[in-house]
Design an enzyme around this catalytic site. Sequence first.
Site, PDB file in Angstrom:
ATOM      1  N   CYS A  75     -10.287  -3.712  11.673  1.00 10.45           N
ATOM      2  CA  CYS A  75     -10.557  -2.337  12.095  1.00 10.45           C
ATOM      3  C   CYS A  75     -12.008  -2.158  12.519  1.00 10.45           C
ATOM      4  O   CYS A  75     -12.921  -2.515  11.778  1.00 10.45           O
ATOM      5  CB  CYS A  75     -10.244  -1.402  10.927  1.00 10.45           C
ATOM      6  SG  CYS A  75     -10.637   0.299  11.281  1.00 10.45           S
ATOM      7  N   CYS A  81     -16.017   3.580   7.407  1.00  9.71           N
ATOM      8  CA  CYS A  81     -14.956   4.446   6.888  1.00  9.71           C
ATOM      9  C   CYS A  81     -14.714   4.182   5.406  1.00  9.71           C
ATOM     10  O   CYS A  81     -14.832   3.051   4.943  1.00  9.71           O
ATOM     11  CB  CYS A  81     -13.680   4.146   7.682  1.00  9.71           C
ATOM     12  SG  CYS A  81     -12.224   5.007   7.101  1.00  9.71           S
ATOM     13  N   CYS A  84     -10.551   2.074   3.593  1.00  7.43           N
ATOM     14  CA  CYS A  84     -10.258   0.721   3.100  1.00  7.43           C
ATOM     15  C   CYS A  84     -11.526   0.153   2.466  1.00  7.43           C
ATOM     16  O   CYS A  84     -12.629   0.502   2.859  1.00  7.43           O
ATOM     17  CB  CYS A  84      -9.858  -0.205   4.247  1.00  7.43           C
ATOM     18  SG  CYS A  84      -8.333   0.263   5.062  1.00  7.43           S
ATOM     19  N   ASP A 382       6.140   5.992 -15.296  1.00  7.81           N
ATOM     20  CA  ASP A 382       5.363   5.797 -14.056  1.00  7.81           C
ATOM     21  C   ASP A 382       4.294   6.887 -13.946  1.00  7.81           C
ATOM     22  O   ASP A 382       4.373   7.755 -13.083  1.00  7.81           O
ATOM     23  CB  ASP A 382       6.330   5.843 -12.851  1.00  7.81           C
ATOM     24  CG  ASP A 382       5.640   5.538 -11.533  1.00  7.81           C
ATOM     25  OD1 ASP A 382       4.476   5.092 -11.540  1.00  7.81           O
ATOM     26  OD2 ASP A 382       6.278   5.750 -10.482  1.00  7.81           O
ATOM     27  N   CYS A 409      -0.378   2.538 -11.765  1.00 13.99           N
ATOM     28  CA  CYS A 409      -1.266   2.440 -10.607  1.00 13.99           C
ATOM     29  C   CYS A 409      -2.718   2.297 -11.065  1.00 13.99           C
ATOM     30  O   CYS A 409      -3.640   2.496 -10.273  1.00 13.99           O
ATOM     31  CB  CYS A 409      -1.087   3.641  -9.680  1.00 13.99           C
ATOM     32  SG  CYS A 409      -1.329   5.220 -10.510  1.00 13.99           S
TER      33      CYS A 409
HETATM   34  C1  LIG Z   1       2.648   8.030  -9.898  1.00  8.62           C
HETATM   35  S1  LIG Z   1       3.668   9.433  -9.655  1.00  8.62           S
HETATM   36  C2  LIG Z   1       5.242   8.697  -9.816  1.00  8.62           C
HETATM   37  C3  LIG Z   1       6.384   9.466  -9.204  1.00  8.62           C
HETATM   38  C4  LIG Z   1       7.696   8.734  -9.082  1.00  8.62           C
HETATM   39  N1  LIG Z   1       8.032   7.980 -10.256  1.00  8.62           N
HETATM   40  C5  LIG Z   1       7.739   7.874  -7.831  1.00  8.62           C
HETATM   41  O1  LIG Z   1       7.763   6.634  -7.936  1.00  8.62           O
HETATM   42  O2  LIG Z   1       7.740   8.427  -6.731  1.00  8.62           O
HETATM   43  C6  LIG Z   1       3.403  10.309 -11.134  1.00  8.62           C
HETATM   44  C7  LIG Z   1       4.195  11.581 -11.288  1.00  8.62           C
HETATM   45  O3  LIG Z   1       3.932  12.095 -12.600  1.00  8.62           O
HETATM   46  C8  LIG Z   1       3.843  13.505 -12.543  1.00  8.62           C
HETATM   47  N2  LIG Z   1       3.086  13.904 -13.755  1.00  8.62           N
HETATM   48  C9  LIG Z   1       1.746  13.917 -13.937  1.00  8.62           C
HETATM   49  N3  LIG Z   1       1.453  14.235 -15.215  1.00  8.62           N
HETATM   50  C10 LIG Z   1       2.636  14.419 -15.854  1.00  8.62           C
HETATM   51  C11 LIG Z   1       2.998  14.748 -17.194  1.00  8.62           C
HETATM   52  N4  LIG Z   1       2.072  14.946 -18.123  1.00  8.62           N
HETATM   53  N5  LIG Z   1       4.305  14.830 -17.484  1.00  8.62           N
HETATM   54  C12 LIG Z   1       5.261  14.629 -16.539  1.00  8.62           C
HETATM   55  N6  LIG Z   1       4.975  14.321 -15.266  1.00  8.62           N
HETATM   56  C13 LIG Z   1       3.689  14.214 -14.926  1.00  8.62           C
HETATM   57  C14 LIG Z   1       3.201  13.773 -11.211  1.00  8.62           C
HETATM   58  O4  LIG Z   1       3.473  15.082 -10.771  1.00  8.62           O
HETATM   59  C15 LIG Z   1       3.855  12.696 -10.320  1.00  8.62           C
HETATM   60  O5  LIG Z   1       5.050  13.178  -9.755  1.00  8.62           O
END
Ligand SMILES: C[S@@+](CC[C@H](N)C(=O)[O-])C[C@H]1O[C@@H](n2cnc3c(N)ncnc32)[C@H](O)[C@@H]1O
Length: 454
Positions: A75, A81, A84, A382, A409
């Site tokens: 890029c 930027c 990345c 997650d 993540c």
């Molecule tokens: C990394 S995303 C994962 C979403 C989903 N599992 C996916 O793969 O698309 C984390 C999610 O957790 C939700 N979240 C954040 N804090 C939370 C909490 N204390 N209890 C429940 N959900 C929560 C966020 O709104 C978001 O939708």
Amino acid sequence: MTQSVTKNSYYTSTVEDYTHQGLGVVKIDGYPVFIQDVLKDEKIEFKVIKTNKKFGFGRMIKVIEPSNERIIPPCEYYYQCGGCQIQPLSYAEQKGFKKGAVEADINRQARLGVDIHDTIGMEQPLYYRNKSQMPVQKVDGEIRIGLYRPRSHDVIDIKHCYIQKDIHNDIMNEVRELLKTFEISIYDENKHKGLLRHLIIRSNHDDSEVQVGFITNGRKNPFSGIIQILVEKFPMITSVVQNFNMDKTNVIYGSETKVLYGSEYITDELLGKKFKIRARSFYQVNHEQTEKLYTEALKLADLKGDETIVDTYCGIGTIGQVAADHVKKLIGIEVVDSAVEDARENAQLNGIKNAEYHLGKSEEVMKRLVADGVQPDVVFVDPPRKGCHEDFLQSLIDVSPEKIVYISCNPSTLQRDLKILSGEGGYKVSPVTPVDLFPQTNHIEAVTVLTKNE
Ligand SMILES: C[S@@+](CC[C@H](N)C(=O)[O-])C[C@H]1O[C@@H](n2cnc3c(N)ncnc32)[C@H](O)[C@@H]1O
């Protein structure tokens, strides 16, 4: 250790490792200095630009002996930027850096002593982002759409971004021209005046549905002429929305969204299931890699068909719903109300009858479910970057499911949570697999399963 390294001094040294941000680590008499855009094992000359007690930052002056893994960033905007961070690393080196960062957290920091698998990468690690959120600025009469320079609010006018899908590049460039033609007022954040703040583009996996979003400081809608031309030129645009954000803030979205054209959402498919995605819903940005991540998560769960599963932090219901055909019952938990509505609608869309969704924080809802006698066999976790709330981990330990599939993540909070679950929770942690959802950037995703110790 007293540090003798001083600001503005020059050194020549060899890069020993990477930080979690993908910066090279050089040590001068044991004092670590972090440097952008250098690769492990390279001999470099650098200037120290900042020091504090325990570490400093340097700027690379010259690569004296380059690594074989150094490449020319594809890029042209890379060095200006902030989008990345690791483009000078070959893709093999990027995957190695991510595996190393997970290794450092899981085994050096938390001392869990588990295998870290090789990073699951992309075939072609470019043009993957299905969501672009680009600030719009007017500087000396010129409209800029792109990304911010690192640590600044100066927008770099980008004509071609290598990590967003090409259809996004085409639409972004067309919108820039149309904004000029239609003389649309552009937001000035210093004066908190002007209309258009951000351009949003989202697309599904085969670009058959694209959503364009205008985030505006005000309720005026001067976009009808632009929309007419856009949808004629790009018939895959099936949704145009306007989101109102009148606050003086760095947060992109306001709370209200209005449909200007077509549908309120676009629909995508993941592992054979359909998902409606609204403007503000969380949806993984890399379709190809999300399918690999979920496939890995399902493999780790090894479902037999008679399980009750909980999908916590479930967003719009993706992970649970791709697992739903293989379980007796699916319970989803999510804190964002619109996401819970989406998850319920998506379950209907997919003909899933064994799912129920609960609105609330995982740490509160899980406790309630357990008190109501719910006994999950497998829990999918997650969370966002900050990881799991300790009360949630405690209720997991109390209810003691056979398996916990943890998708993370952020390896730093992953190691913290795994330590608790494997320590007082008595779970055994399986090998951890990094999955590269964000090539060219320093973001790291990983998945593992915890099983109950006998
Ligand atoms: C990394 S995303 C994962 C979403 C989903 N599992 C996916 O793969 O698309 C984390 C999610 O957790 C939700 N979240 C954040 N804090 C939370 C909490 N204390 N209890 C429940 N959900 C929560 C966020 O709104 C978001 O939708």
